[in-house]
Design an enzyme around this catalytic site. Structure first.
Site, PDB file in Angstrom:
ATOM      1  N   ASP A 149       0.540  -1.088  -0.203  1.00 24.81           N
ATOM      2  CA  ASP A 149      -0.560   0.086  -0.029  1.00 24.81           C
ATOM      3  C   ASP A 149       0.972   0.913  -0.151  1.00 24.81           C
ATOM      4  O   ASP A 149       2.132   1.516   0.632  1.00 24.81           O
ATOM      5  CB  ASP A 149      -1.211   0.176   1.197  1.00 24.81           C
ATOM      6  CG  ASP A 149      -2.171   0.923   1.375  1.00 24.81           C
ATOM      7  OD1 ASP A 149      -2.104   1.453   0.195  1.00 24.81           O
ATOM      8  OD2 ASP A 149      -2.770   1.348   1.770  1.00 24.81           O
ATOM      9  N   ASN A 156       0.972   4.154  -2.781  1.00 21.95           N
ATOM     10  CA  ASN A 156       1.594   4.277  -4.305  1.00 21.95           C
ATOM     11  C   ASN A 156       1.227   4.878  -4.503  1.00 21.95           C
ATOM     12  O   ASN A 156       1.772   6.203  -4.927  1.00 21.95           O
ATOM     13  CB  ASN A 156       1.462   2.989  -5.426  1.00 21.95           C
ATOM     14  CG  ASN A 156       1.775   2.103  -5.453  1.00 21.95           C
ATOM     15  OD1 ASN A 156       2.941   1.486  -4.252  1.00 21.95           O
ATOM     16  ND2 ASN A 156       1.057   0.551  -5.864  1.00 21.95           N
ATOM     17  N   ASN A 159     -10.885  -2.450  -4.823  1.00 21.64           N
ATOM     18  CA  ASN A 159     -10.564  -1.666  -6.182  1.00 21.64           C
ATOM     19  C   ASN A 159     -10.863  -1.383  -7.566  1.00 21.64           C
ATOM     20  O   ASN A 159     -10.821  -0.066  -7.629  1.00 21.64           O
ATOM     21  CB  ASN A 159      -9.398  -1.725  -6.315  1.00 21.64           C
ATOM     22  CG  ASN A 159      -7.715  -2.041  -5.159  1.00 21.64           C
ATOM     23  OD1 ASN A 159      -7.497  -2.703  -5.016  1.00 21.64           O
ATOM     24  ND2 ASN A 159      -7.845  -0.325  -4.502  1.00 21.64           N
ATOM     25  N   ARG A 200     -12.491   2.888  -7.652  1.00 22.29           N
ATOM     26  CA  ARG A 200     -11.189   3.717  -8.520  1.00 22.29           C
ATOM     27  C   ARG A 200     -11.878   4.301 -10.383  1.00 22.29           C
ATOM     28  O   ARG A 200     -12.001   3.340 -10.746  1.00 22.29           O
ATOM     29  CB  ARG A 200      -9.428   3.050  -8.476  1.00 22.29           C
ATOM     30  CG  ARG A 200      -9.205   3.030  -7.368  1.00 22.29           C
ATOM     31  CD  ARG A 200      -7.873   2.627  -6.820  1.00 22.29           C
ATOM     32  NE  ARG A 200      -8.230   2.004  -5.367  1.00 22.29           N
ATOM     33  CZ  ARG A 200      -6.657   2.387  -4.819  1.00 22.29           C
ATOM     34  NH1 ARG A 200      -5.728   2.778  -5.659  1.00 22.29           N
ATOM     35  NH2 ARG A 200      -6.147   2.086  -3.447  1.00 22.29           N
TER      36      ARG A 200
HETATM   37  C1  IPE Z   1      -5.448  -2.739   0.084  1.00 20.81           C
HETATM   38  O1  IPE Z   1      -4.939  -1.734  -0.221  1.00 20.81           O
HETATM   39  C2  IPE Z   1      -5.697  -3.359  -1.133  1.00 20.81           C
HETATM   40  C3  IPE Z   1      -4.253  -3.580  -2.472  1.00 20.81           C
HETATM   41  C4  IPE Z   1      -2.866  -3.506  -1.728  1.00 20.81           C
HETATM   42  C5  IPE Z   1      -4.450  -4.076  -3.727  1.00 20.81           C
HETATM   43  P1  IPE Z   1      -5.970  -0.081  -0.819  1.00 20.81           P
HETATM   44  O2  IPE Z   1      -5.321   1.236  -0.341  1.00 20.81           O
HETATM   45  O3  IPE Z   1      -7.423  -0.025  -1.451  1.00 20.81           O
HETATM   46  O4  IPE Z   1      -7.239  -0.351   1.416  1.00 20.81           O
HETATM   47  P2  IPE Z   1      -8.080   0.428   1.813  1.00 20.81           P
HETATM   48  O5  IPE Z   1      -8.717   1.716   0.608  1.00 20.81           O
HETATM   49  O6  IPE Z   1      -6.987   2.695   2.435  1.00 20.81           O
HETATM   50  O7  IPE Z   1      -8.397   0.230   2.845  1.00 20.81           O
HETATM   51  C1  IPE Z   2      -1.278   0.346  -3.352  1.00 16.02           C
HETATM   52  O1  IPE Z   2      -1.527   1.713  -3.368  1.00 16.02           O
HETATM   53  C2  IPE Z   2      -2.221  -0.095  -4.768  1.00 16.02           C
HETATM   54  C3  IPE Z   2      -3.713  -0.577  -5.084  1.00 16.02           C
HETATM   55  C4  IPE Z   2      -4.405  -0.797  -3.404  1.00 16.02           C
HETATM   56  C5  IPE Z   2      -3.729  -1.352  -6.157  1.00 16.02           C
HETATM   57  P1  IPE Z   2      -2.598   2.511  -3.479  1.00 16.02           P
HETATM   58  O2  IPE Z   2      -3.329   3.282  -4.907  1.00 16.02           O
HETATM   59  O3  IPE Z   2      -3.448   2.337  -2.213  1.00 16.02           O
HETATM   60  O4  IPE Z   2      -2.160   3.905  -2.265  1.00 16.02           O
HETATM   61  P2  IPE Z   2      -2.530   4.714  -1.575  1.00 16.02           P
HETATM   62  O5  IPE Z   2      -3.711   4.150  -0.543  1.00 16.02           O
HETATM   63  O6  IPE Z   2      -3.235   6.446  -2.699  1.00 16.02           O
HETATM   64  O7  IPE Z   2      -1.367   6.117  -1.270  1.00 16.02           O
HETATM   65 MG    MG Z   3      -4.251   2.373  -0.151  1.00 19.24          MG
END
Ligand code: IPE
Ligand code: IPE
Ligand code: MG
Length: 253
Positions: free
Chosen positions: A28, A30, A76, A79
């Protein structure tokens, strides 16, 4: 056969610390990594793939045999479509670019999650990765993609219900062990250690059944910055833990 809860408990009550064979990671942060640099979120996901490559190698170096990473959750889909598409493209690019090397290095690739919802080209590539590495057993890389723990459990329950309705199984044969066999992780040991990066303290629907007794390590590092030193830090924290599995350890009474 998997080293499930029973064998872990056997180790604990005999006073042995169970080994560390399976590490699971919620990758998490990115988006925040990209935002901090004024870059689009997709750039963070691209750097996240590089962190994944580093981590697979680091895990092998550190004697870990099973690595399971959370790459796209069933939630996800909420998004923007462009970000979802970018994540699909990155999975495809990762498999296309790394499959032959992973295959050569003895890595067995498995993708867990809901296969049905994936675009046909992604599903085909995922099938190919699993097929071409099916005979490997040096290292087990599992990618949770379109994965949700509750969805997996509900799908497993459906499988059990069908088996019972068709007379292939009796209701009294539904146990923790047989139910586990209906999950996507069939045959894998439960994670010993679950790491989540980016400073969030939640599971976000990852491996709900399998992490019943995993040690949890939350780290502030954003996923694109994760490297072998971070993994070593997490392993150090793991070794400081006392895993009891509900038992009373020898010497404690
Ligand atoms: C969890 O991260 C899913 C992955 C890392 C693929 P999210 O960023 O989607 O989780 P929440 O929304 O913060 O709980
Ligand atoms: C993790 O990073 C990757 C996925 C959940 C696909 P995020 O995209 O959730 O990054 P943040 O949490 O918004 O920083
Ligand atoms: Mg995240």
């Amino acid at each position: 056969m998997s080293a499930g809860p029973a064998s872990d408990v056997t180790n604990v009550v005999s006073g042995q610390q169970p080994g560390l064979s399976h590490v699971a990671i919620i990758m998490d942060g990115n988006g925040r990594w990209a935002k901090a640099r004024g870059l689009p979120r997709a750039a963070g996901h691209e750097r996240g793939v590089e962190a994944l490559r580093r981590t697979v190698e680091a895990a092998g170096n550190l004697g870990i045999r099973y690595l399971t990473v959370f790459s796209f959750s069933t939630e996800n889909w909420r998004r923007p479509a462009a970000e979802v598409n970018a994540l699909f493209s990155l999975l495809k690019a990762y498999v296309q670019r790394d499959l032959s090397r992973l295959k050569r290095e003895g890595v067995r690739v498995r993708i867990i999650g809901l296969r049905d919802g994936l675009p046909a080209d992604v599903a085909a590539l995922v099938d190919k990765a699993e097929r071409e590495t099916a005979a490997n057993d040096t290292f087990f890389l599992t990618i949770a993609f379109n994965y949700g723990g509750r969805e997996e459990i509900a799908r497993a329950a459906r499988g059990v219900a069908e088996a019972v309705a068709e007379g292939r199984m009796k209701a009294e044969e539904v146990t923790e062990a047989t139910f586990s066999g209906f999950l996507d992780t069939d045959g894998m040991p439960d994670p010993d250690l679950l790491i989540r990066t980016s400073g969030e303290y939640r599971l976000s629907n990852f491996l709900l059944w399998q992490c019943a007794y995993s040690e949890l390590v939350f780290m502030d590092v954003l996923w694109p910055d994760f490297d072998q030193a971070c993994l070593e830090d997490a392993l150090t924290k793991y070794r400081e833990r006392e895993r009891r599995f509900g038992a009373v350890l020898p010497g404690a009474v």
